[in-house]
Design a protein around this motif. Sequence first.
Motif, PDB file in Angstrom:
ATOM      1  N   ASP A  90     -10.228  10.247  -3.805  1.00 53.52           N
ATOM      2  CA  ASP A  90     -11.558  10.525  -4.345  1.00 53.52           C
ATOM      3  C   ASP A  90     -11.595  10.529  -5.872  1.00 53.52           C
ATOM      4  O   ASP A  90     -12.637  10.264  -6.461  1.00 53.52           O
ATOM      5  N   ASP A  91     -10.457  10.806  -6.509  1.00 55.14           N
ATOM      6  CA  ASP A  91     -10.444  10.862  -7.971  1.00 55.14           C
ATOM      7  C   ASP A  91     -10.229   9.497  -8.628  1.00 55.14           C
ATOM      8  O   ASP A  91     -10.158   9.396  -9.843  1.00 55.14           O
ATOM      9  N   LYS A  92     -10.168   8.426  -7.841  1.00 56.85           N
ATOM     10  CA  LYS A  92      -9.988   7.073  -8.373  1.00 56.85           C
ATOM     11  C   LYS A  92     -11.305   6.308  -8.276  1.00 56.85           C
ATOM     12  O   LYS A  92     -12.121   6.543  -7.389  1.00 56.85           O
ATOM     13  N   ASP A  93     -11.509   5.351  -9.185  1.00 53.89           N
ATOM     14  CA  ASP A  93     -12.759   4.589  -9.220  1.00 53.89           C
ATOM     15  C   ASP A  93     -12.947   3.690  -8.007  1.00 53.89           C
ATOM     16  O   ASP A  93     -14.017   3.632  -7.429  1.00 53.89           O
ATOM     17  N   ASN A  94     -11.895   2.958  -7.640  1.00 55.96           N
ATOM     18  CA  ASN A  94     -11.981   2.072  -6.475  1.00 55.96           C
ATOM     19  C   ASN A  94     -10.579   1.787  -5.955  1.00 55.96           C
ATOM     20  O   ASN A  94      -9.587   2.053  -6.620  1.00 55.96           O
ATOM     21  N   THR A  95     -10.510   1.215  -4.777  1.00 51.80           N
ATOM     22  CA  THR A  95      -9.216   1.033  -4.123  1.00 51.80           C
ATOM     23  C   THR A  95      -8.377  -0.035  -4.802  1.00 51.80           C
ATOM     24  O   THR A  95      -7.174   0.125  -4.903  1.00 51.80           O
ATOM     25  N   GLU A  96      -8.999  -1.106  -5.247  1.00 45.83           N
ATOM     26  CA  GLU A  96      -8.222  -2.152  -5.924  1.00 45.83           C
ATOM     27  C   GLU A  96      -7.550  -1.597  -7.167  1.00 45.83           C
ATOM     28  O   GLU A  96      -6.387  -1.899  -7.434  1.00 45.83           O
ATOM     29  N   ALA A  97      -8.270  -0.810  -7.934  1.00 45.88           N
ATOM     30  CA  ALA A  97      -7.695  -0.200  -9.134  1.00 45.88           C
ATOM     31  C   ALA A  97      -6.559   0.757  -8.762  1.00 45.88           C
ATOM     32  O   ALA A  97      -5.531   0.810  -9.446  1.00 45.88           O
ATOM     33  N   TRP A  98      -6.728   1.492  -7.671  1.00 50.09           N
ATOM     34  CA  TRP A  98      -5.702   2.430  -7.205  1.00 50.09           C
ATOM     35  C   TRP A  98      -4.427   1.673  -6.808  1.00 50.09           C
ATOM     36  O   TRP A  98      -3.322   2.052  -7.164  1.00 50.09           O
ATOM     37  N   ILE A  99      -4.579   0.571  -6.088  1.00 49.74           N
ATOM     38  CA  ILE A  99      -3.413  -0.216  -5.667  1.00 49.74           C
ATOM     39  C   ILE A  99      -2.732  -0.853  -6.872  1.00 49.74           C
ATOM     40  O   ILE A  99      -1.504  -0.864  -6.972  1.00 49.74           O
ATOM     41  N   THR A 100      -3.531  -1.354  -7.814  1.00 56.49           N
ATOM     42  CA  THR A 100      -2.955  -1.931  -9.031  1.00 56.49           C
ATOM     43  C   THR A 100      -2.188  -0.868  -9.806  1.00 56.49           C
ATOM     44  O   THR A 100      -1.071  -1.110 -10.281  1.00 56.49           O
ATOM     45  N   GLU A 101      -2.760   0.312  -9.926  1.00 56.63           N
ATOM     46  CA  GLU A 101      -2.084   1.418 -10.611  1.00 56.63           C
ATOM     47  C   GLU A 101      -0.768   1.756  -9.899  1.00 56.63           C
ATOM     48  O   GLU A 101       0.264   1.951 -10.546  1.00 56.63           O
ATOM     49  N   ALA A 102      -0.795   1.794  -8.582  1.00 59.95           N
ATOM     50  CA  ALA A 102       0.409   2.094  -7.810  1.00 59.95           C
ATOM     51  C   ALA A 102       1.464   1.019  -8.028  1.00 59.95           C
ATOM     52  O   ALA A 102       2.658   1.313  -8.178  1.00 59.95           O
ATOM     53  N   ARG A 103       1.044  -0.235  -8.060  1.00 59.89           N
ATOM     54  CA  ARG A 103       1.976  -1.347  -8.275  1.00 59.89           C
ATOM     55  C   ARG A 103       2.597  -1.277  -9.665  1.00 59.89           C
ATOM     56  O   ARG A 103       3.809  -1.408  -9.825  1.00 59.89           O
ATOM     57  N   VAL A 104       1.773  -1.039 -10.683  1.00 59.45           N
ATOM     58  CA  VAL A 104       2.249  -1.006 -12.072  1.00 59.45           C
ATOM     59  C   VAL A 104       3.184   0.172 -12.325  1.00 59.45           C
ATOM     60  O   VAL A 104       4.236   0.030 -12.958  1.00 59.45           O
ATOM     61  N   PHE A 105       2.823   1.348 -11.814  1.00 57.13           N
ATOM     62  CA  PHE A 105       3.595   2.552 -12.101  1.00 57.13           C
ATOM     63  C   PHE A 105       4.603   2.916 -11.008  1.00 57.13           C
ATOM     64  O   PHE A 105       5.276   3.945 -11.099  1.00 57.13           O
ATOM     65  N   GLY A 106       4.688   2.099  -9.961  1.00 59.29           N
ATOM     66  CA  GLY A 106       5.659   2.361  -8.895  1.00 59.29           C
ATOM     67  C   GLY A 106       5.312   3.577  -8.057  1.00 59.29           C
ATOM     68  O   GLY A 106       6.198   4.286  -7.583  1.00 59.29           O
ATOM     69  N   LEU A 107       4.020   3.807  -7.837  1.00 56.97           N
ATOM     70  CA  LEU A 107       3.575   4.958  -7.052  1.00 56.97           C
ATOM     71  C   LEU A 107       3.568   4.619  -5.566  1.00 56.97           C
ATOM     72  O   LEU A 107       3.265   3.499  -5.177  1.00 56.97           O
ATOM     73  N   GLU A 108       3.879   5.588  -4.743  1.00 56.41           N
ATOM     74  CA  GLU A 108       3.905   5.390  -3.300  1.00 56.41           C
ATOM     75  C   GLU A 108       2.510   5.529  -2.710  1.00 56.41           C
ATOM     76  O   GLU A 108       1.759   6.422  -3.078  1.00 56.41           O
ATOM     77  N   LEU A 109       2.170   4.634  -1.790  1.00 53.89           N
ATOM     78  CA  LEU A 109       0.904   4.685  -1.076  1.00 53.89           C
ATOM     79  C   LEU A 109       1.167   5.029   0.384  1.00 53.89           C
ATOM     80  O   LEU A 109       2.257   4.791   0.891  1.00 53.89           O
ATOM     81  N   THR A 110       0.148   5.561   1.054  1.00 54.85           N
ATOM     82  CA  THR A 110       0.237   5.833   2.483  1.00 54.85           C
ATOM     83  C   THR A 110      -0.868   5.055   3.183  1.00 54.85           C
ATOM     84  O   THR A 110      -2.043   5.192   2.851  1.00 54.85           O
ATOM     85  N   ALA A 111      -0.473   4.237   4.152  1.00 54.26           N
ATOM     86  CA  ALA A 111      -1.430   3.430   4.914  1.00 54.26           C
ATOM     87  C   ALA A 111      -2.115   4.285   5.965  1.00 54.26           C
ATOM     88  O   ALA A 111      -1.652   5.384   6.297  1.00 54.26           O
ATOM     89  N   LEU A 112      -3.203   3.778   6.509  1.00 56.71           N
ATOM     90  CA  LEU A 112      -3.913   4.489   7.567  1.00 56.71           C
ATOM     91  C   LEU A 112      -3.016   4.730   8.778  1.00 56.71           C
ATOM     92  O   LEU A 112      -3.186   5.715   9.492  1.00 56.71           O
ATOM     93  N   CYS A 113      -2.037   3.848   9.006  1.00 59.72           N
ATOM     94  CA  CYS A 113      -1.120   4.005  10.138  1.00 59.72           C
ATOM     95  C   CYS A 113      -0.013   5.010   9.846  1.00 59.72           C
ATOM     96  O   CYS A 113       0.774   5.343  10.719  1.00 59.72           O
TER      97      CYS A 113
END
Length: 82
Positions: free
Chosen positions: A27-50
Motif C-alpha cells: 500500500d505504501d508504493k505507487d504502483n506494482t511495476e515501480a515496486w518490482i523495479t525497486e526490488a530488482r534494483v535493490f535486491g529486495l525479496e518479493l512474495t508471490a500470491l502463491c
Amino acid sequence: MSTATEATVAPVGQDTSALTHIVNCPDDKDNTEAWITEARVFGLELTALCGHRWVPTRDPIRHPTCPECVDAANIIIAEVGA
C-alpha cells in the motif's frame, strides 16, 4: 487496496523453466511495476500470491504464469467483485 502484477522467478527444486509469478503491491508504493523495479534494483525479496519468495532478476513477459498465482488472483478478484 493493493494491485497485482507479474514478476519472474526460476522455481527452486522444480523444472528449470522460469515461471511468471503475480505479486501484490504494498500500500505504501505507487504502483506494482515501480515496486518490482525497486526490488530488482535493490535486491529486495518479493512474495508471490502463491507464497513463493524470490528476488526478481528478469523480464517476466516471456515466461508462463504460475497456475497457483492465477488461481489466487482469481479468488481475490471474485472477492473484490462480490
